[in-house]
Each structure stands twice: as structure tokens, then as C-alpha cells.
Design an enzyme around this catalytic site. Sequence first.
Site, PDB file in Angstrom:
ATOM      1  N   ASP A  29       0.828  -1.220   0.000  1.00 33.65           N
ATOM      2  CA  ASP A  29       0.000   0.000   0.000  1.00 33.65           C
ATOM      3  C   ASP A  29       0.857   1.263   0.000  1.00 33.65           C
ATOM      4  O   ASP A  29       1.960   1.271   0.546  1.00 33.65           O
ATOM      5  CB  ASP A  29      -0.921  -0.027   1.236  1.00 33.65           C
ATOM      6  CG  ASP A  29      -2.053   0.986   1.123  1.00 33.65           C
ATOM      7  OD1 ASP A  29      -2.405   1.377  -0.016  1.00 33.65           O
ATOM      8  OD2 ASP A  29      -2.578   1.395   2.172  1.00 33.65           O
TER       9      ASP A  29
ATOM     10  N   GLY B 221      -0.227   5.499  -4.410  1.00 31.41           N
ATOM     11  CA  GLY B 221      -0.851   6.777  -4.788  1.00 31.41           C
ATOM     12  C   GLY B 221      -0.211   7.932  -4.030  1.00 31.41           C
ATOM     13  O   GLY B 221       0.150   8.960  -4.618  1.00 31.41           O
TER      14      GLY B 221
ATOM     15  N   HIS C  79       1.991   3.583  -9.156  1.00 27.03           N
ATOM     16  CA  HIS C  79       1.722   2.160  -9.430  1.00 27.03           C
ATOM     17  C   HIS C  79       2.865   1.535 -10.232  1.00 27.03           C
ATOM     18  O   HIS C  79       3.230   0.385 -10.010  1.00 27.03           O
ATOM     19  CB  HIS C  79       0.389   1.999 -10.150  1.00 27.03           C
ATOM     20  CG  HIS C  79      -0.788   2.400  -9.313  1.00 27.03           C
ATOM     21  ND1 HIS C  79      -0.954   1.981  -8.015  1.00 27.03           N
ATOM     22  CD2 HIS C  79      -1.863   3.194  -9.574  1.00 27.03           C
ATOM     23  CE1 HIS C  79      -2.067   2.481  -7.515  1.00 27.03           C
ATOM     24  NE2 HIS C  79      -2.636   3.230  -8.445  1.00 27.03           N
TER      25      HIS C  79
ATOM     26  N   TRP D   8     -12.110  -2.314  -7.359  1.00 24.76           N
ATOM     27  CA  TRP D   8     -12.918  -2.058  -8.561  1.00 24.76           C
ATOM     28  C   TRP D   8     -13.701  -0.758  -8.420  1.00 24.76           C
ATOM     29  O   TRP D   8     -14.172  -0.207  -9.407  1.00 24.76           O
ATOM     30  CB  TRP D   8     -13.902  -3.209  -8.815  1.00 24.76           C
ATOM     31  CG  TRP D   8     -13.269  -4.500  -9.229  1.00 24.76           C
ATOM     32  CD1 TRP D   8     -13.184  -5.641  -8.476  1.00 24.76           C
ATOM     33  CD2 TRP D   8     -12.649  -4.814 -10.483  1.00 24.76           C
ATOM     34  NE1 TRP D   8     -12.547  -6.629  -9.183  1.00 24.76           N
ATOM     35  CE2 TRP D   8     -12.203  -6.151 -10.428  1.00 24.76           C
ATOM     36  CE3 TRP D   8     -12.417  -4.087 -11.661  1.00 24.76           C
ATOM     37  CZ2 TRP D   8     -11.547  -6.785 -11.477  1.00 24.76           C
ATOM     38  CZ3 TRP D   8     -11.762  -4.710 -12.716  1.00 24.76           C
ATOM     39  CH2 TRP D   8     -11.342  -6.047 -12.618  1.00 24.76           C
TER      40      TRP D   8
ATOM     41  N   LEU E 132      10.894 -20.446  -4.971  1.00 23.46           N
ATOM     42  CA  LEU E 132       9.880 -19.651  -4.259  1.00 23.46           C
ATOM     43  C   LEU E 132       8.512 -19.755  -4.938  1.00 23.46           C
ATOM     44  O   LEU E 132       8.418 -19.700  -6.163  1.00 23.46           O
ATOM     45  CB  LEU E 132      10.353 -18.181  -4.271  1.00 23.46           C
ATOM     46  CG  LEU E 132       9.386 -17.132  -3.754  1.00 23.46           C
ATOM     47  CD1 LEU E 132       9.214 -17.246  -2.241  1.00 23.46           C
ATOM     48  CD2 LEU E 132       9.884 -15.725  -4.114  1.00 23.46           C
TER      49      LEU E 132
ATOM     50  N   SER F 196      -7.877  -4.695   5.548  1.00 19.38           N
ATOM     51  CA  SER F 196      -8.538  -4.393   4.265  1.00 19.38           C
ATOM     52  C   SER F 196      -8.978  -5.649   3.509  1.00 19.38           C
ATOM     53  O   SER F 196      -8.754  -5.773   2.302  1.00 19.38           O
ATOM     54  CB  SER F 196      -7.628  -3.512   3.389  1.00 19.38           C
ATOM     55  OG  SER F 196      -7.355  -2.287   4.021  1.00 19.38           O
TER      56      SER F 196
HETATM   57  C1  IPE Z   1      -5.373  -2.666   0.144  1.00 23.92           C
HETATM   58  O1  IPE Z   1      -5.083  -1.333  -0.048  1.00 23.92           O
HETATM   59  C2  IPE Z   1      -5.400  -3.387  -1.166  1.00 23.92           C
HETATM   60  C3  IPE Z   1      -4.113  -3.511  -1.844  1.00 23.92           C
HETATM   61  C4  IPE Z   1      -2.949  -3.116  -1.408  1.00 23.92           C
HETATM   62  C5  IPE Z   1      -4.160  -4.196  -3.111  1.00 23.92           C
HETATM   63  P1  IPE Z   1      -6.225  -0.227  -0.164  1.00 23.92           P
HETATM   64  O2  IPE Z   1      -5.544   1.072  -0.361  1.00 23.92           O
HETATM   65  O3  IPE Z   1      -7.227  -0.626  -1.186  1.00 23.92           O
HETATM   66  O4  IPE Z   1      -6.912  -0.315   1.282  1.00 23.92           O
HETATM   67  P2  IPE Z   1      -7.760   0.745   2.097  1.00 23.92           P
HETATM   68  O5  IPE Z   1      -8.795   1.299   1.155  1.00 23.92           O
HETATM   69  O6  IPE Z   1      -6.790   1.806   2.543  1.00 23.92           O
HETATM   70  O7  IPE Z   1      -8.322  -0.007   3.252  1.00 23.92           O
HETATM   71  C1  IPE Z   2      -1.690   0.294  -3.303  1.00 26.55           C
HETATM   72  O1  IPE Z   2      -1.542   1.664  -3.381  1.00 26.55           O
HETATM   73  C2  IPE Z   2      -2.009  -0.316  -4.638  1.00 26.55           C
HETATM   74  C3  IPE Z   2      -3.414  -0.724  -4.784  1.00 26.55           C
HETATM   75  C4  IPE Z   2      -4.317  -0.688  -3.856  1.00 26.55           C
HETATM   76  C5  IPE Z   2      -3.811  -1.219  -6.088  1.00 26.55           C
HETATM   77  P1  IPE Z   2      -2.745   2.668  -3.310  1.00 26.55           P
HETATM   78  O2  IPE Z   2      -3.215   2.945  -4.691  1.00 26.55           O
HETATM   79  O3  IPE Z   2      -3.805   2.203  -2.379  1.00 26.55           O
HETATM   80  O4  IPE Z   2      -2.019   3.943  -2.709  1.00 26.55           O
HETATM   81  P2  IPE Z   2      -2.568   4.953  -1.628  1.00 26.55           P
HETATM   82  O5  IPE Z   2      -3.020   4.156  -0.454  1.00 26.55           O
HETATM   83  O6  IPE Z   2      -3.693   5.690  -2.286  1.00 26.55           O
HETATM   84  O7  IPE Z   2      -1.392   5.814  -1.328  1.00 26.55           O
HETATM   85 MG    MG Z   3      -4.152   2.456  -0.385  1.00 27.91          MG
END
Ligand code: IPE
Ligand code: IPE
Ligand code: MG
Length: 246
Positions: A21, A24, A38, A70, A133, A198
Site C-alpha cells: 500500500d 498513490g 503504481h 474495482w 519460491l 482491508s
Molecule cells: C489494500 O489497499 C489493497 C491492496 C494493497 C491491493 P487499499 O488502499 O485498497 O486499502 P484501504 O482502502 O486503505 O483499506
Molecule cells: C496500493 O496503493 C495499490 C493498490 C491498492 C492497487 P494505493 O493505490 O492504495 O495507494 P494509496 O493508499 O492511495 O497511497
Molecule cells: Mg491504499
Amino acid sequence: MTARPYPLHENYPRHVAIIMDGNGRWATQRGRPRKLGHLQGAEAARRIVRAASEFGLSYLTLFAFSSENWRRPGTEVAELMGLLHRYLSGEHRQELEELDIRLRVIGQRERLPDTTLRQIERIESETAHHKGLNVVIAISYGGRVEIATAARRLAQKVQEGEMDPGEINETLMERFLETSAFPDPDLLIRTGGEKRISNFLLWQLAYAEMVFSDCLWPDFDREAFLAALNEYQMRERRYGALVSTG
Ligand code: IPE
Ligand code: IPE
Ligand code: MG
């Protein structure tokens, strides 16, 4: 190639699961589009797969896209699917070959684009004989839907007279989960500063040790990974029993 330069150290986790995570935020902090985060996140995943292989771990599960992701804007979803497509093709394939990695995917396959689905099936069969692995990528994965699906399949077996409700126990339930071929994770790492699950591997994480890191996923490197593994090594796992006095 199966030789591993780093032997398995004592008390290392056999299975590490990671919620990757913070992509973004990594991009936003630099005034760049989330897409770049990403892209760098995919590079970090490659790095960590390589490190896990060198460290001699047996299983690495990566949360790449949740069943709730999604809900993000269509453009971001398309970018993420495009990245997954790239990740599962081309040069990365060669790396899987070189490191003897077996790759598998868990999640709701029926929601994935056809091309991605075909690519997943191909890569799973092409790496099925690899002995190094095991990398498990969770795509369109949600823990609750996984458990609900297992319950539905069990109910069908009962309805068809193949099974008695009295037979349903934890071991049987596990056989109906998507992770039936893997041991439960010993260690869960979540980057990005949030301290929540999550909807990841709800059943399987019952006794996992958890390490939360403020590091944003694109910055997560070998050193940060080692630090999390070292923290795991200092934990005492009791599974509800009392401390062993030796
Ligand atoms: C969890 O991250 C899912 C992935 C890393 C793929 P999110 O960014 O979607 O989770 P929330 O919304 O902060 O709980
Ligand atoms: C994790 O990063 C990747 C996915 C959930 C696909 P995020 O896209 O959730 O990044 P933040 O949490 O918004 O920084
Ligand atoms: Mg996130």
C-alpha cells in the site's frame, strides 16, 4: 537455477504475505500522477520477489488488487490492469525462469479481462514445474467473498448428498479456500502506514505476526524487507498456549 546464495536462517517465516500500500501517496507527494506510483510499485514488487527468492522463503503472497479496488475510477482500474498485464508478460517471465519461481494467482478470476485471465493461466502452467519460491498474487481478491464462496460450495456438496453437515470443520473448510495448497502466512507486512487488514486473507491470517511499516510501497526495498523479517524473528508465537519454558 535453484542455487540460493542465502541459506534459510533460523526462525525465518516460511510464508510472508504483503499488503503493498501507498503507491498513490508516493506519487502525490512528488506532484506526479498516481499512475507513476503504481509503476514504481510494480518495480518494488519485482525487487521484493527477487529478495524473497534469495532469502530462501518458500511462499510470498502479494496483495495487488482487492475486490473493493474495482470501486476506483475506471481510468485507474485500467492502468492497474495494464500494469498487471505487463508484469505477467515479457521480461518478467524470464526472471521467473531464472529464479525457478512458481507463480499462482488467487482472487475472483471471473471479474478479470479475458486477456489477463489467459495470461494468468499460461504463466501458472508454464511455471508449475518450478521448485523455488512460490509467488502468489492476489488479484481482485477479497477475504469475505472467498469464505462465502467456500461456504456455498460446501452447501452444494451437502445438498447433493456428497457430504454431511456434521463433517464440516476447520480442516475441511480450508480445502475449499483458494489457498488450500499453501500454508498460512507466518508474517503479514503492510506498508503505507495504515494499520488494517482491508479484507486480505481473513481466514489465513488467524495467527500471523503483523508488521506495519510507514514506508510507502514504491520505497520498500531489500533493507526494509530484512528489517521486517528481523522483527518477526524476535516475536514469540504462542497460538493461545503458554510460553514454553524449555
Ligand atoms: C489494500 O489497499 C489493497 C491492496 C494493497 C491491493 P487499499 O488502499 O485498497 O486499502 P484501504 O482502502 O486503505 O483499506
Ligand atoms: C496500493 O496503493 C495499490 C493498490 C491498492 C492497487 P494505493 O493505490 O492504495 O495507494 P494509496 O493508499 O492511495 O497511497
Ligand atoms: Mg491504499
